[in-house]
Design an enzyme around this catalytic site. Structure first.
Site, PDB file in Angstrom:
ATOM      1  N   LYS A  38       1.927   9.768  -4.541  1.00 37.54           N
ATOM      2  CA  LYS A  38       1.529  10.317  -3.024  1.00 37.54           C
ATOM      3  C   LYS A  38       2.125  11.975  -2.570  1.00 37.54           C
ATOM      4  O   LYS A  38       0.994  12.257  -1.840  1.00 37.54           O
ATOM      5  CB  LYS A  38       2.063   9.417  -2.544  1.00 37.54           C
ATOM      6  CG  LYS A  38       1.217   7.398  -2.740  1.00 37.54           C
ATOM      7  CD  LYS A  38       1.010   7.102  -1.266  1.00 37.54           C
ATOM      8  CE  LYS A  38       0.156   5.823  -1.467  1.00 37.54           C
ATOM      9  NZ  LYS A  38      -0.092   4.474  -0.315  1.00 37.54           N
ATOM     10  N   LYS A  66      -7.331   0.371  -8.951  1.00 37.41           N
ATOM     11  CA  LYS A  66      -6.599  -0.232  -8.162  1.00 37.41           C
ATOM     12  C   LYS A  66      -7.909  -0.239  -6.887  1.00 37.41           C
ATOM     13  O   LYS A  66      -7.720   0.621  -5.877  1.00 37.41           O
ATOM     14  CB  LYS A  66      -5.265  -0.571  -7.185  1.00 37.41           C
ATOM     15  CG  LYS A  66      -4.715  -1.731  -6.744  1.00 37.41           C
ATOM     16  CD  LYS A  66      -3.272  -1.204  -6.411  1.00 37.41           C
ATOM     17  CE  LYS A  66      -3.264  -0.217  -4.842  1.00 37.41           C
ATOM     18  NZ  LYS A  66      -2.371  -0.195  -4.024  1.00 37.41           N
ATOM     19  N   LYS A 107      -8.149   1.544   0.389  1.00 36.38           N
ATOM     20  CA  LYS A 107      -8.853   1.662   0.883  1.00 36.38           C
ATOM     21  C   LYS A 107      -8.651   3.919   0.956  1.00 36.38           C
ATOM     22  O   LYS A 107      -9.812   4.245   0.925  1.00 36.38           O
ATOM     23  CB  LYS A 107      -8.821   1.540   2.248  1.00 36.38           C
ATOM     24  CG  LYS A 107      -8.790   0.808   3.186  1.00 36.38           C
ATOM     25  CD  LYS A 107      -9.484   0.259   4.436  1.00 36.38           C
ATOM     26  CE  LYS A 107      -9.868  -0.601   4.601  1.00 36.38           C
ATOM     27  NZ  LYS A 107     -10.311  -1.166   6.495  1.00 36.38           N
TER      28      LYS A 107
HETATM   29  P1  TYM Z   1      -0.670  -2.933   1.900  1.00 39.12           P
HETATM   30  O1  TYM Z   1      -0.361  -2.848   3.302  1.00 39.12           O
HETATM   31  O2  TYM Z   1      -1.161  -1.844   1.330  1.00 39.12           O
HETATM   32  O3  TYM Z   1      -1.651  -4.004   1.483  1.00 39.12           O
HETATM   33  C1  TYM Z   1      -1.040  -5.586   1.543  1.00 39.12           C
HETATM   34  C2  TYM Z   1      -1.415  -6.192   0.794  1.00 39.12           C
HETATM   35  O4  TYM Z   1      -1.905  -6.454  -0.040  1.00 39.12           O
HETATM   36  C3  TYM Z   1      -1.816  -6.610  -1.450  1.00 39.12           C
HETATM   37  N1  TYM Z   1      -2.823  -5.488  -2.943  1.00 39.12           N
HETATM   38  C4  TYM Z   1      -2.887  -6.042  -3.259  1.00 39.12           C
HETATM   39  N2  TYM Z   1      -3.285  -6.997  -4.047  1.00 39.12           N
HETATM   40  C5  TYM Z   1      -3.946  -7.102  -5.202  1.00 39.12           C
HETATM   41  N3  TYM Z   1      -4.803  -6.206  -5.316  1.00 39.12           N
HETATM   42  C6  TYM Z   1      -4.857  -4.920  -4.849  1.00 39.12           C
HETATM   43  N4  TYM Z   1      -6.292  -4.673  -5.076  1.00 39.12           N
HETATM   44  C7  TYM Z   1      -4.457  -4.723  -4.026  1.00 39.12           C
HETATM   45  N5  TYM Z   1      -4.356  -4.584  -3.049  1.00 39.12           N
HETATM   46  C8  TYM Z   1      -3.435  -4.605  -1.322  1.00 39.12           C
HETATM   47  C9  TYM Z   1      -0.414  -5.736  -1.772  1.00 39.12           C
HETATM   48  O5  TYM Z   1       0.033  -6.133  -2.344  1.00 39.12           O
HETATM   49  C10 TYM Z   1       0.534  -6.107  -0.489  1.00 39.12           C
HETATM   50  O6  TYM Z   1       0.578  -7.770  -0.880  1.00 39.12           O
HETATM   51  N6  TYM Z   1       4.185  -2.248   1.643  1.00 39.12           N
HETATM   52  C11 TYM Z   1       3.176  -2.919   1.644  1.00 39.12           C
HETATM   53  C12 TYM Z   1       3.541  -3.433   3.220  1.00 39.12           C
HETATM   54  C13 TYM Z   1       4.995  -3.661   3.449  1.00 39.12           C
HETATM   55  C14 TYM Z   1       5.337  -4.674   3.152  1.00 39.12           C
HETATM   56  C15 TYM Z   1       6.725  -5.418   3.757  1.00 39.12           C
HETATM   57  C16 TYM Z   1       4.593  -5.737   2.447  1.00 39.12           C
HETATM   58  C17 TYM Z   1       5.917  -3.382   4.786  1.00 39.12           C
HETATM   59  N7  TYM Z   1       6.662  -4.439   4.584  1.00 39.12           N
HETATM   60  C18 TYM Z   1       7.359  -6.251   3.659  1.00 39.12           C
HETATM   61  C19 TYM Z   1       6.042  -7.004   2.178  1.00 39.12           C
HETATM   62  C20 TYM Z   1       7.160  -7.351   2.623  1.00 39.12           C
HETATM   63  C21 TYM Z   1       2.012  -2.848   2.169  1.00 39.12           C
HETATM   64  O7  TYM Z   1       1.885  -1.108   2.331  1.00 39.12           O
HETATM   65  O8  TYM Z   1       0.839  -3.753   1.781  1.00 39.12           O
END
Ligand code: TYM
Length: 333
Positions: A118, A196, A199
């Site tokens: 990134k 994947k 957005k």
């Molecule tokens: P984020 O906001 O990108 O995504 C939220 C959740 O959606 C899942 N996800 C997917 N699963 C399957 N296929 C996909 N294409 C896909 N895109 C997104 C992600 O795996 C996630 O579970 N870093 C985290 C946010 C976060 C977090 C936390 C998560 C901050 N603090 C503490 C767990 C615990 C994130 O950016 O998720």
């Protein structure tokens, strides 16, 4: 909420409406785990994390928090059973993040796979962005969570969280359990361009999208790249549309697999896409209605998040007392 239950925490960035990847990889599983009644659960909307990339114009962050809260609730999270809150309402996350930053070697953060990718792709190089997975670690361990239901892309972040927990416990004594990922049945959902679903790649489909947008997005899916003409034999297991049909049209997949593999000219990729679009529209109709209704009463959403924040703060402060004491801090006296 009783003490003997295992604690589970997860979170999402407030990017506006959630997409099928967020739902299948995480949110649907959250609702299933909630309904099992086995866990004490915390679900966070991580608005500080959103600032690691979208810091230039945070003016729509509040609106995006309402949108994602409506998605959480429309999908079936029940604020009577689980705690739903906004990260910035629980300042203890920031305190723990700061203390953890003292014990975390920079190379541990630099080697997280998404970081270098990134930094180059988005031209990001802020201190906060480097610390992204450390703030995520604080989000999880401040509830002393043992289970973290997430999609597959989050596994490296959880690996890091465990390393940090081991280091903290080694230096100051056992305070935190090592958090483990809980994966759903569909932990990786591909987007329209086969990468994947995300957005940031603009290859996503949101459950809250109106039917014509869902149709348009589904029709733009890249399918099996070796199936060029309708009569060519295809490879369903390499096709992202087939991956989604397995979830949304399980009654049809056996026949579709056979037709695709044999190159039946009566069933091509367009028919698969049309079937998928109609199934998505039908499956998420009640979801779309519920989310519209929820968004028409923002005071109610605000109240749910305020109550959630209060419960989350109680648990987070309890952990911080243990942390300050373990570290023999001035403010533990
Ligand atoms: P984020 O906001 O990108 O995504 C939220 C959740 O959606 C899942 N996800 C997917 N699963 C399957 N296929 C996909 N294409 C896909 N895109 C997104 C992600 O795996 C996630 O579970 N870093 C985290 C946010 C976060 C977090 C936390 C998560 C901050 N603090 C503490 C767990 C615990 C994130 O950016 O998720």
């Amino acid at each position: 909420m009783s003490d003997h239950k295992k604690v589970v925490l997860s979170g999402m960035q407030p990017t506006g409406m959630l997409h099928l990847g967020n739902y299948e990889g995480a949110l649907k599983n959250w609702v299933n785990l909630q309904n099992s009644g086995k866990y004490e659960m915390y679900f966070c909307i991580v608005d500080w994390h959103a600032l690691t990339t979208a810091y230039k114009d945070p003016s729509d962050l509040v609106e995006r928090i309402y949108q994602i809260a409506a998605d959480y609730l429309a999908a079936g999270l029940d604020p009577e059973k689980v705690t739903i809150f906004v990260q910035s309402d629980v300042k203890q996350h920031a305190e723990l993040h700061l203390l953890l930053s003292m014990i975390t070697p920079i190379p541990w953060l630099e080697r997280v796979p998404s970081y270098k990718e990134k930094v180059e792709a988005l031209g990001l190089d802020s201190y906060g962005f480097l610390g992204y997975p450390l703030l995520q670690t604080a989000d999880i361990i401040i509830y002393r969570a043992e289970g973290v239901p997430v999609g597959k892309d989050q596994l490296p972040h959880l690996e890091l969280a465990r390393e940090i927990v081991r280091r903290f416990n080694f230096l100051y004594g056992e305070v935190f359990p090592e958090p483990q990922a809980i994966l759903s049945d569909a932990p990786y959902i591909p987007g329209t361009d086969r990468r994947k679903m995300s957005k940031s790649y603009d290859n996503h489909i949101c459950m809250g999208d109106p039917p014509d947008v869902i149709r348009k997005r589904v029709m733009s899916y890249y399918t099996d790249e070796t199936k060029i003409y309708r009569g060519d034999p295809g490879h369903p297991d390499r096709c992202p549309v087939f991956a989604l049909l397995k979830i949304y049209a399980p009654d049809q997949t056996e026949k579709i697999k056979a037709d695709c593999e044999s190159g039946n000219p009566d069933w091509g990729c367009v028919k698969c896409k049309k079937l998928l679009a109609e199934r998505l529209i039908e499956t998420f109709k009640p979801f779309r209605e519920k989310r519209e209704q929820l968004l028409s009463d923002r005071e109610q959403i605000k109240k749910i998040l305020a109550e959630g924040a209060e419960r989350a703060r109680a648990r987070a402060e309890e952990t911080m007392r243990l942390v300050r004491k373990a570290m023999k801090m001035w403010d533990a006296q």
